[in-house]
Write an enzyme that holds these catalytic residues in place. Structure first.
Site, PDB file in Angstrom:
ATOM      1  N   TYR A  82      -4.651  68.563  81.120  1.00 23.39           N
ATOM      2  CA  TYR A  82      -5.809  69.333  81.571  1.00 23.39           C
ATOM      3  C   TYR A  82      -5.431  70.752  81.984  1.00 23.39           C
ATOM      4  CZ  TYR A  82      -9.544  65.810  81.740  1.00 23.39           C
ATOM      5  OH  TYR A  82     -10.512  64.912  81.425  1.00 23.39           O
TER       6      TYR A  82
ATOM      7  N   LYS B  99       2.355  56.410  78.136  1.00 26.63           N
ATOM      8  CA  LYS B  99       2.784  56.157  76.767  1.00 26.63           C
ATOM      9  C   LYS B  99       4.261  56.499  76.659  1.00 26.63           C
ATOM     10  CE  LYS B  99       0.762  55.517  73.246  1.00 26.63           C
ATOM     11  NZ  LYS B  99       0.778  54.277  72.409  1.00 26.63           N
TER      12      LYS B  99
ATOM     13  N   ASP C  56      -8.972  59.644  82.851  1.00 24.18           N
ATOM     14  CA  ASP C  56     -10.336  60.029  82.468  1.00 24.18           C
ATOM     15  C   ASP C  56     -10.930  58.941  81.576  1.00 24.18           C
ATOM     16  OD1 ASP C  56     -12.588  61.790  82.176  1.00 24.18           O
ATOM     17  OD2 ASP C  56     -11.825  62.327  80.191  1.00 24.18           O
TER      18      ASP C  56
ATOM     19  N   ASP D 261     -13.795  55.684  82.554  1.00 21.28           N
ATOM     20  CA  ASP D 261     -15.088  55.488  81.882  1.00 21.28           C
ATOM     21  C   ASP D 261     -15.186  54.054  81.375  1.00 21.28           C
ATOM     22  OD1 ASP D 261     -15.962  58.138  82.198  1.00 21.28           O
ATOM     23  OD2 ASP D 261     -16.735  58.229  80.149  1.00 21.28           O
TER      24      ASP D 261
END
Ligand code: IPM
Ligand code: MG
Length: 370
Positions: free
Chosen positions: A143, A194, A251, A255
């Site tokens: 970000y 990851k 993020d 959701d």
């Protein structure tokens, strides 16, 4: 009389002002019925700030946010501002607040209320009793990483660049928040990255493990690749207690977790910084959902995620756990009566409006406080 409880309210765009109106009704109720009052300042953020001031957040607003005990934010963004230059988009206002306030730990609890078990798209036995906490790193990663941008390589070819980057202190501090939270919950942390394809993921895994081995051995720590974590969240979400992960994975996973609870309209969040020398912790509270331009202005938005965010502010910023409990219980009770906004209404039942939900909540709070 000044209350010493300073809250900056930033309703923002789309359904933001509507859902924030419901919180303000509850704030008034607390003032009248619980003798708990707040000094509230209201200001602009996102598209609303662009229209009024030409920027998605002004320096003056950031300054107010820095000095508030808590910031309560509605939502930002909408089609009206979609074509603006990237640096001027409504979302930049939200991201600047997070970064300038150094709100590195974003707590996103996904709790499936009993009454909403059937509102989830998953089978009831998978989500019933679900209570997990996603801790999303909020001020680093892709970000904010540099270099970033879109380059013209000539010959009609362009290149888009973002950088995933984490330093050890950034990982350590958010890991500590996750371990401390787990201690007050079920004592388990799952860290998602990851590490199989990204160096920043390898570093993340090593540093989270080091934090654990250095004083948090009582907490059970597991590591999971983020893609597997996404799959496990729908396969068997109740295996998780606290999930700690980076900004981008957080993020997405939050959701996904929201839908386990029935609706994105139910998920609150708290973004926390460190405690400063005066004992105050910078904090911002906001629903996980966005500005929902498709339903804005129609008095049909679900205000519960924003109200539950306010409850988190009571708990984390104002040390008013009893009042937070009261509001959460009122939400649960109202849902149990079958009163629902459109996003969580049961098939065959008429949904109620945002303002009707507000009235139902106040009536319930009156009943509970009687
Ligand atoms: C969220 C939102 C934001 C994010 C957007 C609005 C910038 O999706 O809070 O999850 O991507 O962090
Ligand atoms: Mg999001």
């Amino acid at each position: 009389m000044a209350s010493n409880k300073n809250m900056l309210v930033l309703p923002g765009d789309g359904i933001g002002p509507e859902v924030m109106g419901v919180v303000m009704n509850v704030v008034d109720w607390m003032d009248k019925r619980r003798a708990v009052s707040f000094d509230i300042q209201e200001d602009l953020v996102g598209g609303a700030a662009i229209d009024a001031n030409g920027a998605p957040v002004t320096d003056a607003t950031v300054e107010k946010a820095m000095n508030a005990d808590a910031v309560l934010l509605g939502a930002v963004g909408g089609p009206k501002w979609d074509n603006l230059d990237f640096s001027k988009k409504p979302e930049r206002g939200l991201l600047r607040l997070r970064k300038d306030m150094d709100l590195y730990a974003n707590l996103r609890p996904a709790i499936c209320f009993k009454a909403l078990v059937s509102a989830s798209t998953l089978k009831p036995e998978i989500v019933e009793g679900l209570n997990i906490m996603i801790v999303r790193e909020l001020t680093g990663g892709v970000y904010f990483g540099e270099p970033r941008g879109i380059e013209d390589l000539g010959g009609g070819i362009r290149r888009g660049i973002n950088t995933q980057v984490y330093t050890t202190p950034e990982i350590q501090r958010v890991a500590r928040v996750a371990f401390e939270l787990a201690r007050k919950r079920n004592g388990k942390v799952c860290s998602a990255e990851k590490a199989n394809v990204m160096e920043s993921g390898v570093l993340w895994r090593e540093e989270v493990q080091k934090q654990h081995d250095d004083g948090f051995e009582d907490v059970e720590l597991t590591h999971m690749y983020a893609d597997n974590c996404a799959m496990q969240l729908v396969r068997n979400p109740k295996q998780f207690d606290v999930i700690v992960t980076d900004n981008l994975f957080g993020d997405m996973l939050s959701d996904e977790a929201a839908m386990l609870t029935g609706s994105l309209g139910m998920l609150p969040s708290a973004s926390l910084g460190d405690v400063d020398e005066t004992g105050r912790r910078k904090a911002m509270f906001e629903p996980v959902h966005g500005s929902a331009p498709d339903i804005a202005g129609q008095n049909m938005a679900n205000p519960l995620a924003t109200l539950l965010s306010f409850a988190m502010a009571l708990r984390y910023s104002f040390d008013l756990g009893d009042d937070a409990d009261l509001i959460e219980q009122a939400v649960e009770n109202v849902l149990a009566t079958g009163k629902r906004t459109a996003d969580i209404a049961e098939a065959g039942t008429a949904p109620i409006s945002t303002t009707a939900m507000s009235e139902a909540l106040i009536t319930e709070l009156d009943k509970m406080a009687a």
